[in-house]
Design an enzyme around this catalytic site. Structure first.
Site, short mmCIF file in Angstrom:
data_model
loop_
_atom_site.label_atom_id
_atom_site.label_comp_id
_atom_site.label_asym_id
_atom_site.label_seq_id
_atom_site.Cartn_x
_atom_site.Cartn_y
_atom_site.Cartn_z
N ASP A 200 -28.37 32.41 19.84
CA ASP A 200 -28.58 31.62 18.62
C ASP A 200 -27.76 30.32 18.66
OD1 ASP A 200 -30.11 33.68 17.28
OD2 ASP A 200 -28.25 34.71 16.79
N ILE B 135 -37.56 32.23 19.63
CA ILE B 135 -37.80 31.82 18.23
C ILE B 135 -36.52 32.09 17.46
CG2 ILE B 135 -39.14 32.13 16.13
CD1 ILE B 135 -41.50 33.04 17.70
N ASP B 136 -35.75 31.06 17.19
CA ASP B 136 -34.58 31.26 16.32
C ASP B 136 -35.06 30.98 14.90
OD1 ASP B 136 -31.83 31.86 15.86
OD2 ASP B 136 -31.64 29.77 15.27
N THR C 133 -36.78 34.02 13.41
CA THR C 133 -37.97 34.90 13.48
C THR C 133 -38.42 35.31 12.08
OG1 THR C 133 -37.29 35.70 15.64
CG2 THR C 133 -38.87 37.06 14.47
N ASP D 133 -33.19 31.60 23.17
CA ASP D 133 -33.74 32.24 21.97
C ASP D 133 -35.14 31.66 21.78
OD1 ASP D 133 -34.44 33.34 19.58
OD2 ASP D 133 -32.53 32.93 18.59
N GLU E 198 -32.95 36.57 24.35
CA GLU E 198 -32.87 37.51 23.22
C GLU E 198 -33.75 38.74 23.43
OE1 GLU E 198 -33.88 35.98 19.29
OE2 GLU E 198 -33.22 37.86 18.40
C1 IPD Z 1 -31.21 34.78 13.55
C2 IPD Z 1 -31.21 33.48 12.80
C3 IPD Z 1 -30.56 33.68 11.44
C4 IPD Z 1 -29.17 34.22 11.55
C5 IPD Z 1 -29.15 35.49 12.38
C6 IPD Z 1 -29.81 35.24 13.73
P1 IPD Z 1 -33.27 35.18 15.24
O1 IPD Z 1 -31.79 34.61 14.82
O2 IPD Z 1 -30.52 32.50 13.52
O3 IPD Z 1 -30.46 32.45 10.76
O4 IPD Z 1 -28.68 34.55 10.28
O5 IPD Z 1 -27.78 35.84 12.55
O6 IPD Z 1 -29.79 36.44 14.48
O7 IPD Z 1 -33.20 36.66 15.18
O8 IPD Z 1 -34.24 34.61 14.28
O9 IPD Z 1 -33.43 34.67 16.63
#
Ligand code: IPD
Length: 282
Positions: A220, A92-93, A95, A90, A70
């Site tokens: 993700d 930190i999924d 963030t 990813d 990411e």
């Molecule tokens: C996000 C999370 C969030 C989702 C977003 C993602 P990130 O990833 O998974 O739940 O709604 O579409 O982009 O930015 O925290 O790695």
């Protein structure tokens, strides 16, 4: 026959666990935030640090493998899935959750070969739950096998979704229109953990019947997609065709009929694909 990728998967589990320790420590004292594509698309030094930690450790063991990460993509690296062994990371999924100490944050590592996900690892670091799946060998949480819900009736289901970080009013209208349609089926409830990877693990665990979202990225959902399918679930695009992990659209469900019912209610749209040339995407 020996499992060709087991060694890589063992490495991914160890790397995710180490990354989780860094995330937990940073949660206590280091959450400096900056933004990427918009004021609500957040990133922290911890995202970047954890991604580099994972990539460095993989490079030492598997020097020929490729990466889609990411934060590397945000920094301008290409986001292209080839047939080569590729780690899709990813760091930190969730963030936004991390920034606010909302307690659902995951390290997500998918691994693909010939554009097929071979294993997925999602470490929900604050719950200390390690979700794993190896293609053809099932899904597990902390070593215990996972199975999707056997619920057949969408009216007795919980559906997970997210609002994402796209604040374009037309997209937001479509997100709310889909949500309204689904709520009014009616379903028992709608939930969202704030992490696509954790939402998918909730489908695999049988806690929710389905998860859908438009706007997610390949990092993700790469790992979570295998965790869902190896737990007996199904994946499809929001228009009912085969899922394409680069398309930024996904429905993951316990069974085909529930996925298809959700598809009927979604007001779909198409964000720029992950493999489109622009480096910064909402
Ligand atoms: C996000 C999370 C969030 C989702 C977003 C993602 P990130 O990833 O998974 O739940 O709604 O579409 O982009 O930015 O925290 O790695």
């Amino acid at each position: 026959m020996a499992d060709l990728w087991q060694h890589a998967m063992d490495h991914a589990v160890a790397a995710a666990r180490r990354a989780g320790e860094v995330v937990r420590e940073a949660l206590l004292d280091d959450r400096k935030v900056t933004t990427k594509s918009s004021s609500v698309d957040l990133v922290t030094q911890t995202d970047q640090k954890v991604e580099q930690l994972i990539i460095q450790s993989v490079k030492e063991k598997f020097p020929t493998h490729r990466f889609i990460g990411e934060e590397s993509v945000a920094a301008g690296e290409p986001c292209v899935l080839t047939d080569s062994p590729t780690w899709i990371i990813d760091p930190i999924d969730g963030t936004t959750n991390f920034v606010h100490a909302f307690p659902f944050v995951a390290v997500s590592i998918g691994f693909s070969v010939d554009k097929q996900v071979e294993f997925g690892v999602v470490y929900s670091c604050l719950e200390d739950k390690m979700f794993t799946a190896r293609r053809g060998k099932g899904s597990f949480c902390n070593g215990e096998p996972l199975q999707v819900s056997d619920q057949e009736d969408i009216k007795q289901s919980i559906i997970a979704t997210e609002f994402g970080s796209n604040r374009d009013p037309e997209a937001v209208d479509k997100i709310f229109s889909s949500l309204r349609n689904i709520l009014c089926i009616p379903v028992h409830g709608v939930r969202g953990a704030g992490s696509a990877a954790i939402n998918m693990c909730l489908v695999a665990s049988g806690c929710v019947e389905a998860y859908y979202e438009i706007g997610i990225h390949v990092w993700d959902v790469a790992a979570g997609s295998l965790i869902v399918s190896e737990a007996g679930g199904v994946l499809m695009d929001v228009e009912g065709v085969a899922v394409d992990l680069m398309s930024r659209r996904i429905v993951a469900a316990n069974r085909r009929t529930i996925a298809e019912r959700i598809v009927k209610e979604i007001d779909s749209f198409s964000p720029p694909r992950d493999d489109a040339p622009s480096p910064l995407k909402q």
